[in-house]
Design a protein around this motif. Structure first.
Motif, PDB file in Angstrom:
ATOM      1  N   CYS A   1      42.194  38.060  35.102  1.00  0.00           N
ATOM      2  CA  CYS A   1      41.106  38.844  35.083  1.00  0.00           C
ATOM      3  C   CYS A   1      39.881  38.098  35.047  1.00  0.00           C
ATOM      4  CB  CYS A   1      41.127  40.007  33.972  1.00  0.00           C
ATOM      5  SG  CYS A   1      40.037  41.320  34.117  1.00  0.00           S
ATOM      6  N   TYR A   2      39.372  37.180  34.163  1.00  0.00           N
ATOM      7  CA  TYR A   2      38.319  36.666  34.204  1.00  0.00           C
ATOM      8  C   TYR A   2      38.107  35.519  35.386  1.00  0.00           C
ATOM      9  CZ  TYR A   2      37.552  38.378  29.475  1.00  0.00           C
ATOM     10  OH  TYR A   2      37.132  38.930  28.154  1.00  0.00           O
ATOM     11  N   ILE A   3      39.280  34.816  35.800  1.00  0.00           N
ATOM     12  CA  ILE A   3      39.072  33.835  36.760  1.00  0.00           C
ATOM     13  C   ILE A   3      38.908  34.657  38.044  1.00  0.00           C
ATOM     14  CG2 ILE A   3      40.339  32.146  38.067  1.00  0.00           C
ATOM     15  CD1 ILE A   3      41.635  31.332  35.250  1.00  0.00           C
ATOM     16  N   LEU A   4      39.712  35.715  38.463  1.00  0.00           N
ATOM     17  CA  LEU A   4      39.352  36.564  39.699  1.00  0.00           C
ATOM     18  C   LEU A   4      38.190  37.015  39.880  1.00  0.00           C
ATOM     19  CD1 LEU A   4      42.986  37.893  39.910  1.00  0.00           C
ATOM     20  CD2 LEU A   4      41.900  35.887  41.242  1.00  0.00           C
ATOM     21  N   ASN A   5      37.467  37.416  38.849  1.00  0.00           N
ATOM     22  CA  ASN A   5      36.196  38.136  38.569  1.00  0.00           C
ATOM     23  C   ASN A   5      35.042  37.135  38.643  1.00  0.00           C
ATOM     24  OD1 ASN A   5      36.467  40.974  38.931  1.00  0.00           O
ATOM     25  ND2 ASN A   5      37.594  40.829  36.875  1.00  0.00           N
ATOM     26  N   TYR A   6      35.408  35.804  38.578  1.00  0.00           N
ATOM     27  CA  TYR A   6      34.460  34.615  38.534  1.00  0.00           C
ATOM     28  C   TYR A   6      33.586  34.837  37.266  1.00  0.00           C
ATOM     29  CZ  TYR A   6      35.898  33.950  43.392  1.00  0.00           C
ATOM     30  OH  TYR A   6      36.422  33.759  44.269  1.00  0.00           O
ATOM     31  N   TRP A   7      34.351  35.492  36.243  1.00  0.00           N
ATOM     32  CA  TRP A   7      33.401  35.626  35.090  1.00  0.00           C
ATOM     33  C   TRP A   7      33.485  33.914  34.015  1.00  0.00           C
ATOM     34  CZ3 TRP A   7      36.037  40.733  33.198  1.00  0.00           C
ATOM     35  CH2 TRP A   7      35.453  41.768  34.037  1.00  0.00           C
ATOM     36  N   ILE A   8      34.565  33.327  34.502  1.00  0.00           N
ATOM     37  CA  ILE A   8      34.509  32.066  34.143  1.00  0.00           C
ATOM     38  C   ILE A   8      35.298  31.062  35.265  1.00  0.00           C
ATOM     39  CG2 ILE A   8      35.225  32.641  31.815  1.00  0.00           C
ATOM     40  CD1 ILE A   8      38.047  31.803  32.140  1.00  0.00           C
ATOM     41  N   PRO A   9      34.630  29.925  35.418  1.00  0.00           N
ATOM     42  CA  PRO A   9      34.979  29.137  36.621  1.00  0.00           C
ATOM     43  C   PRO A   9      36.412  28.579  36.369  1.00  0.00           C
ATOM     44  CG  PRO A   9      33.433  28.062  35.346  1.00  0.00           C
ATOM     45  CD  PRO A   9      33.429  29.503  34.705  1.00  0.00           C
ATOM     46  N   PHE A  10      37.089  27.894  37.293  1.00  0.00           N
ATOM     47  CA  PHE A  10      38.370  27.620  37.069  1.00  0.00           C
ATOM     48  C   PHE A  10      38.381  25.882  37.140  1.00  0.00           C
ATOM     49  CE2 PHE A  10      42.328  26.069  38.700  1.00  0.00           C
ATOM     50  CZ  PHE A  10      43.289  26.952  37.835  1.00  0.00           C
ATOM     51  N   GLU A  11      37.728  25.722  35.752  1.00  0.00           N
ATOM     52  CA  GLU A  11      37.540  24.324  35.247  1.00  0.00           C
ATOM     53  C   GLU A  11      38.307  23.814  34.168  1.00  0.00           C
ATOM     54  OE1 GLU A  11      33.270  23.486  35.248  1.00  0.00           O
ATOM     55  OE2 GLU A  11      33.094  24.391  37.205  1.00  0.00           O
TER      56      GLU A  11
ATOM     57  N   VAL B   1      31.801  44.469  42.180  1.00  0.00           N
ATOM     58  CA  VAL B   1      31.991  45.756  41.647  1.00  0.00           C
ATOM     59  C   VAL B   1      33.294  46.212  41.624  1.00  0.00           C
ATOM     60  CG1 VAL B   1      30.988  48.025  41.196  1.00  0.00           C
ATOM     61  CG2 VAL B   1      29.429  46.367  41.582  1.00  0.00           C
ATOM     62  N   PHE B   2      33.728  46.411  43.020  1.00  0.00           N
ATOM     63  CA  PHE B   2      35.098  46.814  42.973  1.00  0.00           C
ATOM     64  C   PHE B   2      36.281  46.011  42.323  1.00  0.00           C
ATOM     65  CE2 PHE B   2      33.304  49.361  46.614  1.00  0.00           C
ATOM     66  CZ  PHE B   2      33.475  50.677  46.120  1.00  0.00           C
ATOM     67  N   LEU B   3      36.192  44.764  42.371  1.00  0.00           N
ATOM     68  CA  LEU B   3      37.089  43.929  41.982  1.00  0.00           C
ATOM     69  C   LEU B   3      36.917  44.019  40.539  1.00  0.00           C
ATOM     70  CD1 LEU B   3      39.070  41.771  42.267  1.00  0.00           C
ATOM     71  CD2 LEU B   3      37.417  39.776  42.152  1.00  0.00           C
ATOM     72  N   ALA B   4      35.698  44.089  39.888  1.00  0.00           N
ATOM     73  CA  ALA B   4      35.791  44.149  38.283  1.00  0.00           C
ATOM     74  C   ALA B   4      36.114  45.496  37.905  1.00  0.00           C
ATOM     75  CB  ALA B   4      34.119  44.170  37.956  1.00  0.00           C
TER      76      ALA B   4
ATOM     77  N   SER C   1      23.334  39.215  47.698  1.00  0.00           N
ATOM     78  CA  SER C   1      23.773  39.952  48.937  1.00  0.00           C
ATOM     79  C   SER C   1      24.612  41.197  48.314  1.00  0.00           C
ATOM     80  CB  SER C   1      25.002  38.928  49.350  1.00  0.00           C
ATOM     81  OG  SER C   1      25.970  39.538  50.197  1.00  0.00           O
ATOM     82  N   VAL C   2      24.238  42.344  49.139  1.00  0.00           N
ATOM     83  CA  VAL C   2      24.738  43.615  49.057  1.00  0.00           C
ATOM     84  C   VAL C   2      26.303  43.590  49.042  1.00  0.00           C
ATOM     85  CG1 VAL C   2      25.150  45.964  49.719  1.00  0.00           C
ATOM     86  CG2 VAL C   2      22.864  44.832  49.809  1.00  0.00           C
ATOM     87  N   GLN C   3      26.826  42.806  50.261  1.00  0.00           N
ATOM     88  CA  GLN C   3      28.360  42.777  50.305  1.00  0.00           C
ATOM     89  C   GLN C   3      28.852  42.112  49.234  1.00  0.00           C
ATOM     90  OE1 GLN C   3      29.102  40.785  54.018  1.00  0.00           O
ATOM     91  NE2 GLN C   3      31.059  41.637  54.315  1.00  0.00           N
ATOM     92  N   ASN C   4      28.280  41.026  48.704  1.00  0.00           N
ATOM     93  CA  ASN C   4      28.975  40.134  47.557  1.00  0.00           C
ATOM     94  C   ASN C   4      29.012  41.234  46.254  1.00  0.00           C
ATOM     95  OD1 ASN C   4      29.424  37.942  48.960  1.00  0.00           O
ATOM     96  ND2 ASN C   4      27.750  36.624  48.238  1.00  0.00           N
ATOM     97  N   MET C   5      27.969  41.974  46.349  1.00  0.00           N
ATOM     98  CA  MET C   5      27.901  42.725  44.797  1.00  0.00           C
ATOM     99  C   MET C   5      28.813  44.034  44.991  1.00  0.00           C
ATOM    100  SD  MET C   5      26.038  41.552  42.557  1.00  0.00           S
ATOM    101  CE  MET C   5      25.988  43.127  41.598  1.00  0.00           C
TER     102      MET C   5
END
Length: 136
Positions: free
Chosen positions: A88-98, A42-45, A34-38
């Motif tokens: 940073c890692y959780i908000l960017n979904y680089w790692i899941p909140f598990e 990118v902006f969040l990262a 999804s372009v919207q997701n990407m």
């Protein structure tokens, strides 16, 4: 920046392996179609990486407070960086909140932090000895 990129690579690799184990490899990549997701990713990262760099640079102040004992300084520096990197890692979904993933992240973060801190400490101590010996 290096640690942010390394973390993103390592934890994305962990997530790909998790999706392979579940038999849902395409599920990992679906948000990227999804372009919207990407655009949001990118902006969040970008924003979070700059904020993380700012916090990381500012956290060095704890090591410069001469009235503080080293353990207090080290603890404050560690907690500040741990919270900043975790968010940073959780908000960017680089790692899941598990729980298991957060435990692995925490162990890797702590080991890396104390390894780097120990190397820097020993380097500065060695350099100080050399400089002091030249003054005598």
């Amino acid at each position: 920046y290096f640690s942010c990129m390394l973390g993103a690579l390592v934890f994305n690799a962990i997530n790909v392996v998790r999706h392979i184990a579940k038999g849902d490899v395409l599920g990992y990549f679906s948000p990227f179609l999804s372009v919207q997701n990407m655009t949001g990713f990118v902006f969040l990262a970008i924003i979070s990486t700059y904020l993380l760099a700012f916090v990381q640079a500012g956290a060095t102040v704890f090591n410069q407070i001469e009235d503080w004992p080293m353990p207090k300084s080290l603890f404050c520096h560690f907690v500040t960086l741990y919270v900043a990197y975790s968010l940073c890692y959780i908000l960017n979904y680089w790692i899941p909140f598990e729980p298991m993933v957060l435990l692995i992240f925490s162990l890797i973060f702590a080991a890396t932090f104390f390894l780097i801190w120990g190397i820097v400490y020993l380097s500065v101590k060695s350099m100080s000895k050399k400089m002091n010996s030249k003054l005598r």
